[in-house]
Design an enzyme around this catalytic site. Structure first.
Site, PDB file in Angstrom:
ATOM      1  N   LYS A  11       0.839  -1.206   0.000  1.00 23.49           N
ATOM      2  CA  LYS A  11       0.000   0.000   0.000  1.00 23.49           C
ATOM      3  C   LYS A  11       0.872   1.253   0.000  1.00 23.49           C
ATOM      4  O   LYS A  11       0.562   2.228  -0.677  1.00 23.49           O
ATOM      5  CB  LYS A  11      -0.873   0.033   1.256  1.00 23.49           C
ATOM      6  CG  LYS A  11      -2.020  -0.942   1.262  1.00 23.49           C
ATOM      7  CD  LYS A  11      -2.838  -0.686   2.524  1.00 23.49           C
ATOM      8  CE  LYS A  11      -4.035  -1.581   2.649  1.00 23.49           C
ATOM      9  NZ  LYS A  11      -4.783  -1.316   3.903  1.00 23.49           N
ATOM     10  N   ASP A  60      -8.571   1.139   4.303  1.00 19.93           N
ATOM     11  CA  ASP A  60      -9.108  -0.213   4.446  1.00 19.93           C
ATOM     12  C   ASP A  60      -9.646  -0.654   3.091  1.00 19.93           C
ATOM     13  O   ASP A  60     -10.398   0.076   2.451  1.00 19.93           O
ATOM     14  CB  ASP A  60     -10.222  -0.264   5.497  1.00 19.93           C
ATOM     15  CG  ASP A  60     -10.503  -1.707   5.915  1.00 19.93           C
ATOM     16  OD1 ASP A  60      -9.543  -2.473   6.112  1.00 19.93           O
ATOM     17  OD2 ASP A  60     -11.685  -2.076   6.013  1.00 19.93           O
TER      18      ASP A  60
END
Ligand code: ITT
Length: 213
Positions: A11, A60
């Site tokens: 990420k 998320d």
């Protein structure tokens, strides 16, 4: 200083394209049990803000199989750890449930309220109580509720695709089995993935808004 709170290096590589001055913070915020990724991200951002005492974003994300009612969705990390990506892929293909979507929610919290604007602001506490403005004044006397009610700004992104046999060496998580426009996400560079991905969309919207903050 803005912290990008995650334990996932994949990420961070993708976020670097959007966030010049961001510092990755490897903090495993407690994930509440919920079917709502927005609620998970919002509570994560509150916890991370309390931990770092600075502006934070939490990201998320999850894989949603359309013909499995969104499974694994908010449980994507647990399912990756237990079943593994290749078995999820085999299961989806065997059951002819290959229509899929990645979703991402980016949640920002700096402890301050926000101006009204198009993106949603979460002021729901962890017990699911929606704290309207007038309730918040009363709730401020109750520490646990007041903490849970820190405003969190949410940015979302989604991308459709199809589950295929694993291909490619790049990316992370479910990327090798997720095909979009003829290539899996693992066959794309981080820049190519960002240009079309759930995370790219959410972070792009966040970066634009954050410039003006
Ligand atoms: P943090 O919560 O610390 O950020 P994580 O890897 O647990 O790290 P998520 O809860 O957002 O992050 O991820 C849920 C699952 O979905 C996990 O198994 C990831 O590998 C996977 N995932 C998230 N984004 C993805 C992406 O862009 N491509 C492929 N898989 C992804």
């Amino acid at each position: 200083m803005l912290y990008y709170v995650t334990t996932n290096e994949g990420k961070v590589r993708e976020a670097e394209e959007y966030l010049d001055d961001v510092v990755a913070l490897d903090y495993d915020y407690p994930e509440i049990q919920s079917d709502s990724m927005a609620a998970i991200a919002a509570e994560g951002a509150r916890a991370a803000h309390r931990h770092a005492d600075a502006p934070v974003i939490v990201d998320d994300a999850g894989l949603f199989l359309e013909d499995f009612e969104g499974f694994p969705g908010p449980y994507s990390a647990y399912v990756e750890d237990t079943l593994g990506v290749e078995r999820v892929g085999r299961l989806a293909r065997r059951e002819d449930a290959t229509r899929a979507r990645f979703r991402c929610v980016v949640a920002y919290c700096d402890g301050e309220p926000f101006e009204a604007s198009p993106e949603p602001v979460d002021t729901t506490d962890r017990r699911g109580r929606d704290l309207a403005a007038d309730e918040r004044a009363t709730a401020a006397t109750d520490d646990s509720v007041a903490e849970g009610a820190l405003p969190v700004k949410l940015f979302t992104g989604a991308v459709p695709g199809r589950i295929v046999e694993p291909r490619g060496e790049g990316g992370f998580g479910y990327d090798p089995i997720f095909e979009h426009d003829g290539r899996t996400f693992a066959e794309m560079s981080p820049e190519e993935k960002n240009a079309v991905s759930h995370r790219g969309r959410a972070l792009g919207a966040f970066a634009e808004w954050f410039q003006g903050r």
